[in-house]
Design a protein around this motif. Sequence first.
Motif, PDB file in Angstrom:
ATOM      1  N   GLU A   1     -73.546  60.544   4.286  1.00 31.10           N
ATOM      2  CA  GLU A   1     -74.474  59.780   5.125  1.00 31.10           C
ATOM      3  C   GLU A   1     -75.245  58.751   4.307  1.00 31.10           C
ATOM      4  OE1 GLU A   1     -75.375  63.266   8.471  1.00 31.10           O
ATOM      5  OE2 GLU A   1     -76.615  63.091   6.662  1.00 31.10           O
ATOM      6  N   VAL A   2     -75.572  59.078   3.059  1.00 33.82           N
ATOM      7  CA  VAL A   2     -76.270  58.124   2.186  1.00 33.82           C
ATOM      8  C   VAL A   2     -75.438  56.857   2.016  1.00 33.82           C
ATOM      9  CG1 VAL A   2     -77.077  57.698  -0.170  1.00 33.82           C
ATOM     10  CG2 VAL A   2     -77.604  59.876   0.942  1.00 33.82           C
ATOM     11  N   LEU A   3     -74.139  57.022   1.739  1.00 31.92           N
ATOM     12  CA  LEU A   3     -73.281  55.847   1.539  1.00 31.92           C
ATOM     13  C   LEU A   3     -73.061  55.088   2.844  1.00 31.92           C
ATOM     14  CD1 LEU A   3     -70.572  56.910  -1.067  1.00 31.92           C
ATOM     15  CD2 LEU A   3     -72.937  56.180  -1.390  1.00 31.92           C
TER      16      LEU A   3
ATOM     17  N   TRP B   1     -77.906  45.840  13.616  1.00 37.44           N
ATOM     18  CA  TRP B   1     -77.594  46.550  12.370  1.00 37.44           C
ATOM     19  C   TRP B   1     -78.786  47.373  11.891  1.00 37.44           C
ATOM     20  CZ3 TRP B   1     -72.826  47.286  11.262  1.00 37.44           C
ATOM     21  CH2 TRP B   1     -71.858  46.332  11.573  1.00 37.44           C
ATOM     22  N   LEU B   2     -79.992  46.880  12.148  1.00 38.18           N
ATOM     23  CA  LEU B   2     -81.191  47.652  11.788  1.00 38.18           C
ATOM     24  C   LEU B   2     -81.235  48.956  12.588  1.00 38.18           C
ATOM     25  CD1 LEU B   2     -83.946  47.704  10.259  1.00 38.18           C
ATOM     26  CD2 LEU B   2     -84.946  46.717  12.327  1.00 38.18           C
ATOM     27  N   ILE B   3     -80.953  48.870  13.876  1.00 39.86           N
ATOM     28  CA  ILE B   3     -80.972  50.065  14.730  1.00 39.86           C
ATOM     29  C   ILE B   3     -79.864  51.035  14.318  1.00 39.86           C
ATOM     30  CG2 ILE B   3     -80.598  50.876  17.096  1.00 39.86           C
ATOM     31  CD1 ILE B   3     -81.962  48.280  18.050  1.00 39.86           C
ATOM     32  N   PHE B   4     -78.686  50.495  14.012  1.00 39.16           N
ATOM     33  CA  PHE B   4     -77.565  51.334  13.579  1.00 39.16           C
ATOM     34  C   PHE B   4     -77.924  52.076  12.286  1.00 39.16           C
ATOM     35  CE2 PHE B   4     -72.699  51.216  12.630  1.00 39.16           C
ATOM     36  CZ  PHE B   4     -72.635  52.590  12.847  1.00 39.16           C
ATOM     37  N   ALA B   5     -78.514  51.348  11.339  1.00 36.49           N
ATOM     38  CA  ALA B   5     -78.921  51.974  10.075  1.00 36.49           C
ATOM     39  C   ALA B   5     -79.989  53.044  10.318  1.00 36.49           C
ATOM     40  CB  ALA B   5     -79.447  50.914   9.106  1.00 36.49           C
ATOM     41  N   ALA B   6     -80.927  52.759  11.214  1.00 36.03           N
ATOM     42  CA  ALA B   6     -81.991  53.714  11.524  1.00 36.03           C
ATOM     43  C   ALA B   6     -81.427  54.979  12.165  1.00 36.03           C
ATOM     44  CB  ALA B   6     -83.026  53.068  12.441  1.00 36.03           C
ATOM     45  N   LEU B   7     -80.395  54.822  12.998  1.00 37.50           N
ATOM     46  CA  LEU B   7     -79.769  55.987  13.630  1.00 37.50           C
ATOM     47  C   LEU B   7     -79.082  56.878  12.593  1.00 37.50           C
ATOM     48  CD1 LEU B   7     -78.271  54.370  16.863  1.00 37.50           C
ATOM     49  CD2 LEU B   7     -80.155  56.019  16.729  1.00 37.50           C
ATOM     50  N   ILE B   8     -78.418  56.248  11.603  1.00 40.19           N
ATOM     51  CA  ILE B   8     -77.797  57.031  10.526  1.00 40.19           C
ATOM     52  C   ILE B   8     -78.876  57.778   9.750  1.00 40.19           C
ATOM     53  CG2 ILE B   8     -76.520  56.888   8.345  1.00 40.19           C
ATOM     54  CD1 ILE B   8     -74.985  54.528   9.529  1.00 40.19           C
ATOM     55  N   ALA B   9     -79.987  57.091   9.448  1.00 41.01           N
ATOM     56  CA  ALA B   9     -81.105  57.744   8.746  1.00 41.01           C
ATOM     57  C   ALA B   9     -81.668  58.898   9.562  1.00 41.01           C
ATOM     58  CB  ALA B   9     -82.196  56.721   8.447  1.00 41.01           C
ATOM     59  N   ALA B  10     -81.740  58.714  10.885  1.00 35.46           N
ATOM     60  CA  ALA B  10     -82.275  59.760  11.759  1.00 35.46           C
ATOM     61  C   ALA B  10     -81.397  61.007  11.723  1.00 35.46           C
ATOM     62  CB  ALA B  10     -82.393  59.241  13.190  1.00 35.46           C
TER      63      ALA B  10
ATOM     64  N   VAL C   1     -85.162  57.095   4.631  1.00 38.65           N
ATOM     65  CA  VAL C   1     -86.182  56.336   5.364  1.00 38.65           C
ATOM     66  C   VAL C   1     -87.057  55.573   4.369  1.00 38.65           C
ATOM     67  CG1 VAL C   1     -88.092  56.478   7.004  1.00 38.65           C
ATOM     68  CG2 VAL C   1     -86.180  58.087   7.175  1.00 38.65           C
ATOM     69  N   GLY C   2     -87.449  56.241   3.284  1.00 44.11           N
ATOM     70  CA  GLY C   2     -88.260  55.582   2.263  1.00 44.11           C
ATOM     71  C   GLY C   2     -87.544  54.420   1.610  1.00 44.11           C
ATOM     72  N   THR C   3     -86.234  54.582   1.396  1.00 43.93           N
ATOM     73  CA  THR C   3     -85.446  53.510   0.790  1.00 43.93           C
ATOM     74  C   THR C   3     -85.412  52.283   1.688  1.00 43.93           C
ATOM     75  OG1 THR C   3     -84.040  55.082  -0.405  1.00 43.93           O
ATOM     76  CG2 THR C   3     -83.149  52.870  -0.054  1.00 43.93           C
ATOM     77  N   GLY C   4     -85.084  52.493   2.955  1.00 40.17           N
ATOM     78  CA  GLY C   4     -85.043  51.366   3.888  1.00 40.17           C
ATOM     79  C   GLY C   4     -86.399  50.728   4.066  1.00 40.17           C
ATOM     80  N   GLY C   5     -87.440  51.552   4.194  1.00 41.47           N
ATOM     81  CA  GLY C   5     -88.788  51.019   4.375  1.00 41.47           C
ATOM     82  C   GLY C   5     -89.256  50.222   3.174  1.00 41.47           C
TER      83      GLY C   5
ATOM     84  N   PHE D   1     -87.568  50.435  12.580  1.00 48.18           N
ATOM     85  CA  PHE D   1     -86.797  51.287  11.670  1.00 48.18           C
ATOM     86  C   PHE D   1     -87.490  52.639  11.473  1.00 48.18           C
ATOM     87  CE2 PHE D   1     -85.950  52.827   7.338  1.00 48.18           C
ATOM     88  CZ  PHE D   1     -84.567  52.969   7.398  1.00 48.18           C
ATOM     89  N   GLY D   2     -88.783  52.597  11.247  1.00 48.04           N
ATOM     90  CA  GLY D   2     -89.515  53.831  10.998  1.00 48.04           C
ATOM     91  C   GLY D   2     -89.517  54.754  12.201  1.00 48.04           C
ATOM     92  N   PHE D   3     -89.752  54.193  13.378  1.00 44.84           N
ATOM     93  CA  PHE D   3     -89.819  55.019  14.593  1.00 44.84           C
ATOM     94  C   PHE D   3     -88.482  55.698  14.879  1.00 44.84           C
ATOM     95  CE2 PHE D   3     -89.208  55.525  19.183  1.00 44.84           C
ATOM     96  CZ  PHE D   3     -90.299  56.327  19.497  1.00 44.84           C
ATOM     97  N   ILE D   4     -87.398  54.922  14.830  1.00 46.21           N
ATOM     98  CA  ILE D   4     -86.083  55.488  15.144  1.00 46.21           C
ATOM     99  C   ILE D   4     -85.650  56.494  14.080  1.00 46.21           C
ATOM    100  CG2 ILE D   4     -83.620  54.973  15.426  1.00 46.21           C
ATOM    101  CD1 ILE D   4     -84.437  52.274  16.616  1.00 46.21           C
ATOM    102  N   SER D   5     -85.848  56.148  12.808  1.00 50.26           N
ATOM    103  CA  SER D   5     -85.319  56.976  11.729  1.00 50.26           C
ATOM    104  C   SER D   5     -85.995  58.339  11.616  1.00 50.26           C
ATOM    105  CB  SER D   5     -85.407  56.237  10.393  1.00 50.26           C
ATOM    106  OG  SER D   5     -86.748  55.911  10.080  1.00 50.26           O
ATOM    107  N   ILE D   6     -87.254  58.445  12.036  1.00 52.54           N
ATOM    108  CA  ILE D   6     -87.918  59.753  11.935  1.00 52.54           C
ATOM    109  C   ILE D   6     -87.970  60.486  13.273  1.00 52.54           C
ATOM    110  CG2 ILE D   6     -89.338  58.972   9.995  1.00 52.54           C
ATOM    111  CD1 ILE D   6     -91.731  58.947  11.977  1.00 52.54           C
TER     112      ILE D   6
END
Length: 511
Positions: free
Chosen positions: A147-149, A166-175, A188-192, A213-218
Amino acid sequence: MTFTDKLKNYDTLVFSAIAFFAIYLFCSYNGVGISPDSIMYTSAARNFVAHGNLHTFNHAPIVDFPVFYPTYLGIVSFITRLDPTVFGWWLDALMYAALIYCSGYIMSRFVPTSRIYKWLVLAAIILNPGLLQVYTYLWSETLFILEVLLFMIVFKQYLLNHAGKWLIFAALIAAIACITRYAAITIVGTGGLILLLDRTLPIRKKIGHILIFGFISISLLVGNLWFNALHTGTVTGPREPSITPFIKNLYYFGTVFCEWLGFTPNMYFLATTLAIVILIGFIAALAFNFYRRKLNSYENLAITFALVYGSFIVLSSTFSRYERINPRLLSPMYIPALWGYTSWGLLFLKRLRNPKLRTAVAVVFIGLMLGYITKIFMIDHLRYKDQIADEYGNPGYTDNDWKESKFARYLKTMDKSIFKSNVVIYSDAHEAVYFFSGLSSYLVPHKFFPKDVEKFFKTKRFYLIWFKNLEHSEIINLTDIQSRIKLKTIKDFGDEGGIYEYDGQNQNVQN
């Protein structure tokens, strides 16, 4: 598509096949490795298929670990109609192959890129003893590292044009990663952090994207923690304060890198210094990329994640007690750290104007990498000899010690009617009781929680299944128990342990 473009994919597929075969080799004797964590995941996955819930073998929701990995195992189990202990090795092999393919995909897009560099680094990833260990066990890191990669690949697309999709897609993977491993908060910290440092974003758009990004990812993590608190009263299970100070955790962090570099234990005096150099190096590299306005490269994503993840593990180990920092705990950091400390060489070579000097430097780099690959290959070969060629198996509940254990064989075949259904069973290894007998039991209390200890001793009647070779210093031991109450022996297995009963009527040893 040119032949060169095709080769970018074909050579990576070859390395992916090698990775799959490596996991097959290390699981060829006794299948996938089974640890206490593996049994927790497996029991929750079985309940997911059978009952639609994520309860572990003791009938409580899984709390110490997030919910996605056992759900993932449960989905695969439902589709294949196989138990996780059966399909575990090939699932791990497929994920390791996918990890190698993603790694090759990313390195093919380094700036500058080099096919020889990619081949050498892919070999170093496949042969890393820490990753090989992780991908031969039923552990959630197997999914989390992938998932990290995947996050890096998608977030890189976002950084190219700052498109919201792409931001939403990345946030969903982080979530999803956050409910795979709690440590995924580092994604989440990396993206933020990169969003915060990105000077190409207008301030209003930056604030909006950080909030999205923060809202979706957490979001999924918050839901998981809320469910835990609602049903168990704790968000991540009972946690004890750390007993290792910051400087000691830095040392343990450094010893893992010493091990990855092939250093012998008598060189571990370098560990603390190495840890400081590694983390400061990542900070310096990130600052340099910020200065150059080059935050949107894969190399920088790797550096940022390695810094955030490494710092998180050291700091969290300083405040909360869990397993000592080891290769498994730092395994998600290996690939990003390897990229961070080798990819700069490609840029350095490109800037060298003298062809002879460039060739000489390249030869030195290749020689160093081949030496490193040879070193870790010998470590892997020794593990293969000990565990597979000598027929011992991956250490855990399926290795030869347990296969030859009279206690384990008895638990598998015993008449379970010796345990009355309304009497609770305790053990110093409740996951082992479940794995071998299918019985539900509860872990004896930790010494750190005196109220739980007193509650245990006030229990009017219970059974106790005790594994002497698994005694843990942080929980009350058999001597502690026998000093307070008198136990009746049901079955004795000598040095291996035994089964006991307390009926509440035996005379107290201590008033």
